[in-house]
Scaffold this active site. Structure first.
Site, short mmCIF file in Angstrom:
data_model
loop_
_atom_site.label_atom_id
_atom_site.label_comp_id
_atom_site.label_asym_id
_atom_site.label_seq_id
_atom_site.Cartn_x
_atom_site.Cartn_y
_atom_site.Cartn_z
N LYS A 1 -73.56 40.70 1.69
CA LYS A 1 -72.19 41.02 2.11
C LYS A 1 -71.68 42.25 1.35
O LYS A 1 -71.06 43.13 1.93
CB LYS A 1 -71.29 39.82 1.81
CG LYS A 1 -69.82 40.10 1.79
CD LYS A 1 -69.01 38.85 1.56
CE LYS A 1 -68.53 38.64 0.14
NZ LYS A 1 -67.61 39.68 -0.40
N ASN A 2 -71.98 42.30 0.04
CA ASN A 2 -71.43 43.36 -0.80
C ASN A 2 -72.14 44.70 -0.63
O ASN A 2 -71.74 45.68 -1.24
CB ASN A 2 -71.42 42.93 -2.26
CG ASN A 2 -70.39 41.84 -2.53
OD1 ASN A 2 -69.65 41.45 -1.62
ND2 ASN A 2 -70.35 41.35 -3.75
N ARG B 1 -60.70 43.62 1.37
CA ARG B 1 -60.46 44.72 0.45
C ARG B 1 -61.21 45.97 0.88
O ARG B 1 -61.01 47.05 0.34
CB ARG B 1 -60.95 44.28 -0.91
CG ARG B 1 -60.24 44.89 -2.06
CD ARG B 1 -60.61 44.14 -3.32
NE ARG B 1 -60.60 45.01 -4.49
CZ ARG B 1 -59.50 45.42 -5.08
NH1 ARG B 1 -58.34 45.08 -4.63
NH2 ARG B 1 -59.59 46.21 -6.14
N CYS C 1 -49.52 40.68 -0.35
CA CYS C 1 -50.70 40.20 -1.05
C CYS C 1 -51.92 40.27 -0.16
O CYS C 1 -52.88 39.55 -0.35
CB CYS C 1 -50.46 38.78 -1.54
SG CYS C 1 -50.12 37.65 -0.20
N ASP D 1 -69.30 36.02 -9.51
CA ASP D 1 -69.44 35.20 -8.29
C ASP D 1 -70.40 34.03 -8.48
O ASP D 1 -70.50 33.17 -7.60
CB ASP D 1 -69.94 36.06 -7.12
CG ASP D 1 -68.96 37.15 -6.75
OD1 ASP D 1 -68.60 37.94 -7.64
OD2 ASP D 1 -68.56 37.23 -5.57
N VAL E 1 -64.35 39.21 -16.04
CA VAL E 1 -64.20 40.23 -15.00
C VAL E 1 -62.86 40.11 -14.29
O VAL E 1 -62.17 41.10 -14.05
CB VAL E 1 -65.38 40.17 -14.00
CG1 VAL E 1 -65.20 41.19 -12.88
CG2 VAL E 1 -66.70 40.41 -14.72
#
Ligand code: UD1
Length: 441
Positions: free
Chosen positions: A26-27, A99, A123, A313, A335
């Site tokens: 995903k990242n 994001r 938010c 994560d 983090v």
């Protein structure tokens, strides 16, 4: 991603056994999709997971005129030839809680001279700040204007290479700099960069497109801007966060899961901790087998950190395993400032987790104390029992699933749609691993 159900009702206490596959991360996949905006020709991304974050980015690219099609399962063809401006309202409606829209800035500035980030007052993108991103864009010569609609970024004089030092090795801000610097005039030097495997894979994507990027020791990345980039063909790096989650599921349920596609190189730090806790694993060419070898699990002390440290994560599924370890474990979250909210529901299921909001000092700390850190002290073993819990976020949500799978009795986990943001076909995978559950609308 086709998941209609809101809740999953799980009969716990049954070990998960079998084989599942993880696909592209995903990242990485979402960032590589954004990178396609920089090319003059179409890009082909392979091993794309079917997760809703990929859908969000597809729809946003579409809003900017990128034609997104799927020539084969797991492949996305991204054609940026007709890129055009969009509107605040459109982007706002599409971005949701993602994001990723922030990362469109550099490519859009190069392409259209303007980028929009909607609704920052709210938010919508969480309480995670974007100051590093905005400061980096300003260093490249961009002008950042805040209005009631959101943030409008322009670059009337084009973008120039810059010397940037990040206050913290932020993954997103490093990607922001990469995606902007590749076509900026001149050389960019980025100090204190994040060096996660997904970032290295994004650099590989950009190099395929024609970028000139080199890395030096001590987290420094240099980028020499070029005038033109073309499309890429790239197979996404595999999802190490999903792999670690299923590994924890094997341990927590006293099961045995072969995670096809898991890569040792990207999981080394996780594997060390998994072994110290008492889990067993076997690295094969096509994946990694994770299992509970019997006997008691052992407590550990872990600090989350940027790569090559223990990824933030990974702590949520690990904490579920630590509730079953004999003794006191401590997890320091260095983090994010608030990533232990999910532990309340685990306590409702019988766990003994105390969160220290101001962190804990400890002589064996490896990572220097950061102002915003918190610590969770997990005392085990505590039998878990079924409960009604609501998914708060992606990783917390997965940890509830595995807690419910390990618990005695029935649990109802609601709001499971969030889990499909990052876990491809998790319901089908649970089925393949022999979990006992039903779905509810
Ligand atoms: C990415 C990952 C996420 C992972 C995180 C850290 C994606 C889609 N998500 O998130 O899974 O947990 O890296 O490995 O890739 N910060 C600021 N100002 C900024 C940007 C960040 O203060 O402008 C702070 C954040 O609040 C946080 C820290 O820096 O405390 C790290 O955030 P960052 O690495 O940027 O995370 P993401 O890129 O959002």
């Amino acid at each position: 991603m086709g998941l209609k159900a809101d809740s999953i009702v799980i009969e716990g206490g049954k070990p998960l056994r079998g084989r599942i596959e993880v696909r592209g991360a995903k990242n990485l996949a979402t960032k590589a999709m954004v990178a396609s905006l920089l090319g003059d020709t179409p890009s082909l991304l392979q091993d794309v997971p079917e997760i809703s974050d990929v859908d969000v980015v597809s729809r946003m690219l579409d809003a900017y005129g990128v034609a997104v099609t799927s020539p084969a399962p797991g492949e996305l063809l991204l054609d940026p030839v007709n890129v055009a401006r969009s509107h605040f309202e459109t982007i706002d409606a599409l971005a949701g809680s993602s994001r990723i829209p922030i990362l469109f800035c550099g490519p859009l500035l190069h392409r259209l001279g303007e980028a929009l980030i909607p609704d920052l007052g709210g938010c919508r993108i969480g309480d995670r700040p974007i100051d590093f991103h905005m400061d980096a864009l300003r260093a490249f010569g961009a002008i950042v204007d805040k209005s009631y609609e959101g943030i409008r970024i322009t670059a009337p004089d084009g973008l120039r290479g810059a010397n940037i030092e990040l206050p913290f090795p932020s993954v997103g801000a490093t990607e922001q700099v990469l995606l902007t610097a590749v076509k900026a005039k001149g050389v960019t030097e980025l100090k204190n960069a994040a060096i996660e495997p997904e970032i290295m894979d994004l650099i590989a994507v950009l190099q395929k497109m024609g970028a000139i990027i080199w890395t030096e020791a001590n987290r420094t990345i240099f980028i020499e801007g070029v005038d033109q980039l073309s499309g890429y063909t790239h197979r996404a790096i595999s999802d190490r966060n999903e792999a670690a989650s299923w590994a924890a599921a094997a341990l927590v349920t006293r099961g045995d899961i072969f995670v096809g596609g898991a890569k040792q190189q990207d999981l080394m730090t996780f594997l060390n901790v998994f072994r110290k806790v008492g889990g067993a694993f076997d690295v094969r060419e096509d994946g990694i087998r994770f299992w509970h070898p019997g006997g008691a699990l052992k407590p550990v002390q872990v600090e989350t950190d940027v790569h090559p440290g223990f990824m933030t994560d990974w702590q949520q599924p690990l904490i579920v395993a630590l509730t079953q370890a004999e003794g006191v474990s401590v997890v320091h979250e260095t983090v994010y400032e608030n990533r232990f909210g999910f532990t309340d529901a685990l306590n409702d299921m019988g766990a003994d987790i105390v969160v220290h909001r101001d962190g804990l000092e400890s002589v064996t700390r490896r990572v220097p104390r950061r102002k915003l850190e918190q610590a969770a002290v997990v005392t085990g073993p505590t039998p878990l029992h079924g409960a009604e819990v609501r998914v708060p976020d992606l990783r917390g949500g997965f940890s509830y699933l595995i807690a419910a799978l390990a618990a005695q009795g029935r649990s109802r986990v609601s709001n499971i749609g969030i889990i499909s943001r990052g876990y491809e076909h998790f319901v089908e995978k649970l089925e393949a691993l022999g979990a006992d559950f039903t779905l509810e609308a």
